[in-house]
Write a protein that holds these residues in place. Sequence first.
Motif, PDB file in Angstrom:
ATOM      1  N   SER A 122      99.279   0.193  -8.468  1.00 22.12           N
ATOM      2  CA  SER A 122     100.171  -0.883  -8.882  1.00 22.12           C
ATOM      3  C   SER A 122      99.419  -2.209  -8.976  1.00 22.12           C
ATOM      4  CB  SER A 122     101.325  -1.004  -7.891  1.00 22.12           C
ATOM      5  OG  SER A 122     100.802  -1.270  -6.604  1.00 22.12           O
ATOM      6  N   ARG A 123      98.098  -2.137  -8.848  1.00 20.19           N
ATOM      7  CA  ARG A 123      97.307  -3.366  -8.935  1.00 20.19           C
ATOM      8  C   ARG A 123      97.046  -3.749 -10.383  1.00 20.19           C
ATOM      9  NH1 ARG A 123      94.948  -5.144  -4.553  1.00 20.19           N
ATOM     10  NH2 ARG A 123      94.922  -3.887  -2.687  1.00 20.19           N
ATOM     11  N   SER A 124      96.769  -5.012 -10.583  1.00 19.00           N
ATOM     12  CA  SER A 124      96.412  -5.435 -11.930  1.00 19.00           C
ATOM     13  C   SER A 124      94.903  -5.542 -12.036  1.00 19.00           C
ATOM     14  CB  SER A 124      97.042  -6.787 -12.246  1.00 19.00           C
ATOM     15  OG  SER A 124      96.407  -7.799 -11.506  1.00 19.00           O
ATOM     16  N   GLN A 125      94.446  -5.583 -13.266  1.00 11.63           N
ATOM     17  CA  GLN A 125      93.021  -5.714 -13.524  1.00 11.63           C
ATOM     18  C   GLN A 125      92.833  -6.912 -14.448  1.00 11.63           C
ATOM     19  OE1 GLN A 125      91.466  -2.502 -15.835  1.00 11.63           O
ATOM     20  NE2 GLN A 125      89.348  -3.042 -15.435  1.00 11.63           N
ATOM     21  N   ALA A 126      91.947  -7.810 -14.064  1.00 13.61           N
ATOM     22  CA  ALA A 126      91.680  -8.975 -14.901  1.00 13.61           C
ATOM     23  C   ALA A 126      90.724  -8.565 -16.010  1.00 13.61           C
ATOM     24  CB  ALA A 126      91.082 -10.090 -14.062  1.00 13.61           C
ATOM     25  N   LEU A 127      91.141  -8.785 -17.264  1.00 16.15           N
ATOM     26  CA  LEU A 127      90.301  -8.419 -18.404  1.00 16.15           C
ATOM     27  C   LEU A 127      89.395  -9.566 -18.816  1.00 16.15           C
ATOM     28  CD1 LEU A 127      92.917  -6.703 -20.723  1.00 16.15           C
ATOM     29  CD2 LEU A 127      91.135  -5.593 -19.401  1.00 16.15           C
ATOM     30  N   ALA A 128      89.927 -10.763 -18.737  1.00 10.28           N
ATOM     31  CA  ALA A 128      89.171 -11.941 -19.153  1.00 10.28           C
ATOM     32  C   ALA A 128      89.866 -13.170 -18.594  1.00 10.28           C
ATOM     33  CB  ALA A 128      89.110 -12.023 -20.672  1.00 10.28           C
ATOM     34  N   ALA A 129      89.064 -14.184 -18.282  1.00  8.56           N
ATOM     35  CA  ALA A 129      89.643 -15.393 -17.691  1.00  8.56           C
ATOM     36  C   ALA A 129      89.462 -16.587 -18.620  1.00  8.56           C
ATOM     37  CB  ALA A 129      88.979 -15.675 -16.347  1.00  8.56           C
ATOM     38  N   ASN A 130      90.356 -17.544 -18.475  1.00 14.99           N
ATOM     39  CA  ASN A 130      90.254 -18.812 -19.203  1.00 14.99           C
ATOM     40  C   ASN A 130      90.217 -18.603 -20.715  1.00 14.99           C
ATOM     41  OD1 ASN A 130      90.191 -20.145 -16.667  1.00 14.99           O
ATOM     42  ND2 ASN A 130      88.046 -19.571 -16.484  1.00 14.99           N
ATOM     43  N   VAL A 131      91.169 -17.807 -21.174  1.00 13.84           N
ATOM     44  CA  VAL A 131      91.307 -17.497 -22.594  1.00 13.84           C
ATOM     45  C   VAL A 131      92.353 -18.421 -23.201  1.00 13.84           C
ATOM     46  CG1 VAL A 131      92.054 -15.714 -24.227  1.00 13.84           C
ATOM     47  CG2 VAL A 131      90.674 -15.085 -22.240  1.00 13.84           C
ATOM     48  N   ASP A 132      92.062 -18.973 -24.389  1.00 16.50           N
ATOM     49  CA  ASP A 132      92.997 -19.897 -25.033  1.00 16.50           C
ATOM     50  C   ASP A 132      93.866 -19.224 -26.085  1.00 16.50           C
ATOM     51  OD1 ASP A 132      92.016 -22.437 -23.801  1.00 16.50           O
ATOM     52  OD2 ASP A 132      90.156 -21.781 -24.750  1.00 16.50           O
ATOM     53  N   VAL A 133      93.343 -18.167 -26.701  1.00 23.92           N
ATOM     54  CA  VAL A 133      94.122 -17.507 -27.750  1.00 23.92           C
ATOM     55  C   VAL A 133      93.732 -16.026 -27.826  1.00 23.92           C
ATOM     56  CG1 VAL A 133      92.468 -18.282 -29.534  1.00 23.92           C
ATOM     57  CG2 VAL A 133      94.739 -17.547 -30.223  1.00 23.92           C
ATOM     58  N   CYS A 134      94.760 -15.177 -28.049  1.00 21.56           N
ATOM     59  CA  CYS A 134      94.513 -13.738 -28.206  1.00 21.56           C
ATOM     60  C   CYS A 134      94.681 -13.361 -29.680  1.00 21.56           C
ATOM     61  CB  CYS A 134      95.533 -12.919 -27.406  1.00 21.56           C
ATOM     62  SG  CYS A 134      95.326 -13.034 -25.640  1.00 21.56           S
ATOM     63  N   PHE A 135      93.722 -12.634 -30.210  1.00 17.35           N
ATOM     64  CA  PHE A 135      93.844 -12.078 -31.553  1.00 17.35           C
ATOM     65  C   PHE A 135      94.139 -10.586 -31.409  1.00 17.35           C
ATOM     66  CE2 PHE A 135      90.630 -15.534 -32.007  1.00 17.35           C
ATOM     67  CZ  PHE A 135      91.381 -16.388 -32.796  1.00 17.35           C
ATOM     68  N   VAL A 136      95.327 -10.187 -31.807  1.00 15.40           N
ATOM     69  CA  VAL A 136      95.672  -8.767 -31.746  1.00 15.40           C
ATOM     70  C   VAL A 136      95.273  -8.156 -33.088  1.00 15.40           C
ATOM     71  CG1 VAL A 136      97.526  -7.089 -31.485  1.00 15.40           C
ATOM     72  CG2 VAL A 136      97.565  -9.227 -30.162  1.00 15.40           C
ATOM     73  N   VAL A 137      94.252  -7.303 -33.049  1.00 14.84           N
ATOM     74  CA  VAL A 137      93.677  -6.802 -34.294  1.00 14.84           C
ATOM     75  C   VAL A 137      94.222  -5.422 -34.626  1.00 14.84           C
ATOM     76  CG1 VAL A 137      91.525  -6.349 -35.551  1.00 14.84           C
ATOM     77  CG2 VAL A 137      91.550  -8.054 -33.706  1.00 14.84           C
ATOM     78  N   CYS A 138      94.610  -5.246 -35.890  1.00 12.63           N
ATOM     79  CA  CYS A 138      94.925  -3.912 -36.404  1.00 12.63           C
ATOM     80  C   CYS A 138      94.325  -3.845 -37.802  1.00 12.63           C
ATOM     81  CB  CYS A 138      96.432  -3.647 -36.400  1.00 12.63           C
ATOM     82  SG  CYS A 138      97.400  -4.976 -37.103  1.00 12.63           S
ATOM     83  N   ALA A 139      94.444  -2.723 -38.471  1.00 10.84           N
ATOM     84  CA  ALA A 139      93.716  -2.582 -39.737  1.00 10.84           C
ATOM     85  C   ALA A 139      94.513  -1.813 -40.770  1.00 10.84           C
ATOM     86  CB  ALA A 139      92.380  -1.880 -39.488  1.00 10.84           C
ATOM     87  N   LEU A 140      94.287  -2.173 -42.035  1.00 12.47           N
ATOM     88  CA  LEU A 140      94.835  -1.416 -43.156  1.00 12.47           C
ATOM     89  C   LEU A 140      93.971  -0.176 -43.389  1.00 12.47           C
ATOM     90  CD1 LEU A 140      95.570  -4.358 -45.608  1.00 12.47           C
ATOM     91  CD2 LEU A 140      97.262  -2.779 -44.652  1.00 12.47           C
ATOM     92  N   ALA A 141      94.534   0.776 -44.127  1.00 11.62           N
ATOM     93  CA  ALA A 141      93.769   1.982 -44.448  1.00 11.62           C
ATOM     94  C   ALA A 141      93.712   2.141 -45.972  1.00 11.62           C
ATOM     95  CB  ALA A 141      94.424   3.198 -43.814  1.00 11.62           C
ATOM     96  N   HIS A 142      92.888   3.059 -46.424  1.00 11.28           N
ATOM     97  CA  HIS A 142      92.741   3.354 -47.849  1.00 11.28           C
ATOM     98  C   HIS A 142      94.077   3.685 -48.494  1.00 11.28           C
ATOM     99  CE1 HIS A 142      88.716   3.404 -49.343  1.00 11.28           C
ATOM    100  NE2 HIS A 142      88.261   3.904 -48.201  1.00 11.28           N
ATOM    101  N   ASP A 143      94.257   3.203 -49.722  1.00  7.26           N
ATOM    102  CA  ASP A 143      95.398   3.703 -50.478  1.00  7.26           C
ATOM    103  C   ASP A 143      94.858   4.441 -51.695  1.00  7.26           C
ATOM    104  OD1 ASP A 143      94.480   1.436 -51.715  1.00  7.26           O
ATOM    105  OD2 ASP A 143      96.452   0.636 -52.184  1.00  7.26           O
ATOM    106  N   GLU A 144      94.399   5.646 -51.447  1.00  3.80           N
ATOM    107  CA  GLU A 144      93.832   6.456 -52.525  1.00  3.80           C
ATOM    108  C   GLU A 144      94.916   6.843 -53.503  1.00  3.80           C
ATOM    109  OE1 GLU A 144      91.597   9.752 -50.839  1.00  3.80           O
ATOM    110  OE2 GLU A 144      91.002   8.344 -49.266  1.00  3.80           O
TER     111      GLU A 144
END
Length: 379
Positions: free
Chosen positions: A112-134
């Motif tokens: 039930s503990r948390s894990q710190a991923l990064a500290a003192n972050v000002d903005v998060c970019f949530v990245v996803c991607a398009l795929a081929h449209d053959e």
Amino acid sequence: MSVSTFSSELEALGLTPFFRQQLLLAFSERANAPPLVAGRIVCERRGEYDVATLEGTLRATLRGRLVHELSSDERPTVGDWVLVEPADPVGRIHERLERQSVLRRVNVDGSSRSQALAANVDVCFVVCALAHDEAGHHVLGRTLNARRVERYLSLAHESSIPALVVVNKADLTSEPEASVSDFRRELPGVEVLLVSAETGHGITELRSRLVPGTTGVLLGSSGVGKSSLTNRLLERTALRTESIREDDGRGRHTTTERQLELLPSGGMIIDTPGLRELAPWANADADTGGSGFADVDELASRCRFGDCQHRDEPGCAVRAALEDGSLATARLEHARKLERERQHQLMRSDARLRSEAKKKHRALSRFVRDRVKTKRGDD
Ligand code: GDP
Ligand code: ZN
């Protein structure tokens, strides 16, 4: 040593008045002690840190006392400001400054503990991607998943860090804007940037979100192009993308190493390879206010009764929005699902967190809990 003499160079690394004050205090308290150097952690691997300082990048480990005093999520992580006693080859970290923000998730060990991923972050970019449209076949449903994105957005929200969505690989479809229009509609109130690490499309816009001194973090599934975007932002060749991978014979996998890099344009970026298992850490202490679903919160605030359960009360804006189709059932269900996970996790945390969480409960949380039995959202 005077802090003001080195502040301008450290400002480029993200030193703000909040940290400078802590440094002034720390240095004044240590007048006759061995000299310490202020710096920011740029890399962490197996308990050893790289710390960027005015004297260059120093290697350091945690002083024994800190190892015992600090729980795992309090220990320094990438992005933290620390005080180092330099030594050859490896110095010692004496102190970690108080954080301005910390990005957390539930520890992957299932505790039930948390894990710190990064500290003192000002903005998060949530990245996803398009795929081929053959041959005009759109396979977007598989790749652009608003539900997955909401999970990352709620991670940022729990940490009180602003977030926006970055859709990468715009070069793969003939009409990228048309390809993301449904996706945009599914994420009301969320900014969605369309970019291509390959062609550089939208990169200037992305870079403009990282003004000098600010730190961004890239979140998202493996393969969406986080390393490629980092390379683009760093204006370097794509070679790095491959070199940070290891092959252990069981197939290609990403290292868990996180790294903070200074962009030529001034900002900083933290790449988080291998961020697969992702459950946002419910932060009962922070007054994040609301569910992380701005449109749902906004609707709930327009219900006639402040404690509306969105059941059969007159003047319920949430139900009205469901009925007229302006709020998608899937989105509301996902808000409920994440809220359930959050509640579940809080239950497993200590009693202090639990009682604080209760105090901060809002109508939406109650609504969510009451409907636990309704069908599950896809995820
Ligand atoms: P990560 O796992 O999120 O760091 O993703 P990578 O940066 O390793 O990229 C995964 C794959 O997608 C690699 O083969 C990249 O060359 C490719 N890729 C990344 N960005 C783009 C892009 O904008 N367009 C295209 N067509 N491919 C890309
Ligand atoms: Zn209501």
